[in-house]
Scaffold this motif. Sequence first.
Motif, PDB file in Angstrom:
ATOM      1  N   THR A 227      37.089  67.382 103.953  1.00 37.88           N
ATOM      2  CA  THR A 227      36.029  66.374 103.977  1.00 37.88           C
ATOM      3  C   THR A 227      35.232  66.411 102.685  1.00 37.88           C
ATOM      4  O   THR A 227      35.266  67.386 101.927  1.00 37.88           O
ATOM      5  CB  THR A 227      35.068  66.602 105.158  1.00 37.88           C
ATOM      6  N   ARG A 228      34.514  65.329 102.459  1.00 36.39           N
ATOM      7  CA  ARG A 228      33.539  65.260 101.382  1.00 36.39           C
ATOM      8  C   ARG A 228      32.161  65.057 102.018  1.00 36.39           C
ATOM      9  O   ARG A 228      32.073  64.888 103.230  1.00 36.39           O
ATOM     10  CB  ARG A 228      33.873  64.110 100.425  1.00 36.39           C
ATOM     11  N   PRO A 229      31.070  65.091 101.236  1.00 32.28           N
ATOM     12  CA  PRO A 229      29.732  65.001 101.851  1.00 32.28           C
ATOM     13  C   PRO A 229      29.542  63.824 102.794  1.00 32.28           C
ATOM     14  O   PRO A 229      28.823  63.945 103.791  1.00 32.28           O
ATOM     15  CB  PRO A 229      28.814  64.886 100.628  1.00 32.28           C
ATOM     16  N   GLU A 230      30.192  62.686 102.541  1.00 26.38           N
ATOM     17  CA  GLU A 230      30.008  61.516 103.401  1.00 26.38           C
ATOM     18  C   GLU A 230      30.768  61.619 104.715  1.00 26.38           C
ATOM     19  O   GLU A 230      30.451  60.929 105.678  1.00 26.38           O
ATOM     20  CB  GLU A 230      30.437  60.236 102.666  1.00 26.38           C
ATOM     21  N   VAL A 236      30.347  71.309 110.074  1.00 22.30           N
ATOM     22  CA  VAL A 236      30.234  71.616 108.647  1.00 22.30           C
ATOM     23  C   VAL A 236      28.792  71.461 108.181  1.00 22.30           C
ATOM     24  O   VAL A 236      28.300  72.253 107.374  1.00 22.30           O
ATOM     25  CB  VAL A 236      31.177  70.710 107.833  1.00 22.30           C
ATOM     26  N   GLU A 237      28.101  70.432 108.671  1.00 24.70           N
ATOM     27  CA  GLU A 237      26.689  70.251 108.310  1.00 24.70           C
ATOM     28  C   GLU A 237      25.863  71.456 108.741  1.00 24.70           C
ATOM     29  O   GLU A 237      24.978  71.909 108.013  1.00 24.70           O
ATOM     30  CB  GLU A 237      26.142  68.979 108.953  1.00 24.70           C
ATOM     31  N   LEU A 238      26.153  71.986 109.919  1.00 23.54           N
ATOM     32  CA  LEU A 238      25.440  73.186 110.370  1.00 23.54           C
ATOM     33  C   LEU A 238      25.750  74.384 109.478  1.00 23.54           C
ATOM     34  O   LEU A 238      24.861  75.182 109.169  1.00 23.54           O
ATOM     35  CB  LEU A 238      25.817  73.508 111.816  1.00 23.54           C
ATOM     36  N   GLN A 239      26.999  74.514 109.076  1.00 23.28           N
ATOM     37  CA  GLN A 239      27.378  75.629 108.214  1.00 23.28           C
ATOM     38  C   GLN A 239      26.681  75.525 106.860  1.00 23.28           C
ATOM     39  O   GLN A 239      26.146  76.523 106.356  1.00 23.28           O
ATOM     40  CB  GLN A 239      28.897  75.649 108.020  1.00 23.28           C
ATOM     41  N   VAL A 240      26.678  74.336 106.278  1.00 25.35           N
ATOM     42  CA  VAL A 240      26.023  74.134 104.983  1.00 25.35           C
ATOM     43  C   VAL A 240      24.517  74.350 105.101  1.00 25.35           C
ATOM     44  O   VAL A 240      23.891  74.980 104.242  1.00 25.35           O
ATOM     45  CB  VAL A 240      26.332  72.722 104.447  1.00 25.35           C
TER      46      VAL A 240
END
Length: 289
Positions: A227-230, A236-240
Amino acid sequence: MTWRPRDPQAVLPRGVQMGVIIGLALFAMIPVLYMVLMSVSPDSEVAAGTLWPTQFELRNYIDIWGTVALATGLSNSLLVALSASVIATVVAVGAAYCLTRFTFIGRRSFLSGLVLLQSLPHALLILPLFVVFSSVGSYLSVTIVGSKWALVVTYLTFALPLATWVMVTYLRKIPQSLEEAGLVDGLTRFGALRRIIVPLSWPGMVVALVFSFLLGWNDVLFATVLTRPETRTAAVELQVFGASVEGGAIPLYGQLMGASVVCAIPVVALYLIFQRYLVGGLTSGGVKG
């Protein structure tokens, strides 16, 4: 003297059974309750190790939407996981029908292959999938790596064998005499599948759908690489977000746990909605007809 199987529930007294069940439930709920308490606690108190907050910071659930792209991650996770689970369940019904109703060369090898695919470590497939997607994207002049459909195809790699095996074990229980009666009345094989098998297979289909959905919803490994940011998923958002807040003087523990609670709500709701079908599908699928 005839031997009679002993009722498993009669091994322990009723009170002991209830005590063990309640104890196990409380033990399993401790991390969940602690996460909920942290989500409404001030960050300073969480960092200090306070178990019960002196004041409840409900604003954590408001601030997370501006701190992390949680709404985008949730929508991406829902789209990708739901698409993969629906496709896997529909294809699994047809595949399981062929495997349980017809005899052909390679049938047993195919069934064994389904079990083998479930035993492969997922990490082994990251590089091959990335290379395949990159090669196909370069050949077709389209961007595949970083798109949502790359995740859908990836999750189908694992969801299809799981859903097919679940449906095979469930369709074995459905008597073939029901289809034969439909065929005598003029139904085709496809008509028997659509009008007889599918309505009787709802519990098994729900089990396949839910577990296939969870494969995509909980995945972090493939979603991080493909994936990319969009197109990042909620996991993944939780991990970041978790990695980014560690750099502060007082990490945003409350918002991090609040985001975790929000991401867990769809899964809990899914289990509560389909609880009756899940129990019926798992127990019925475990009996061979």
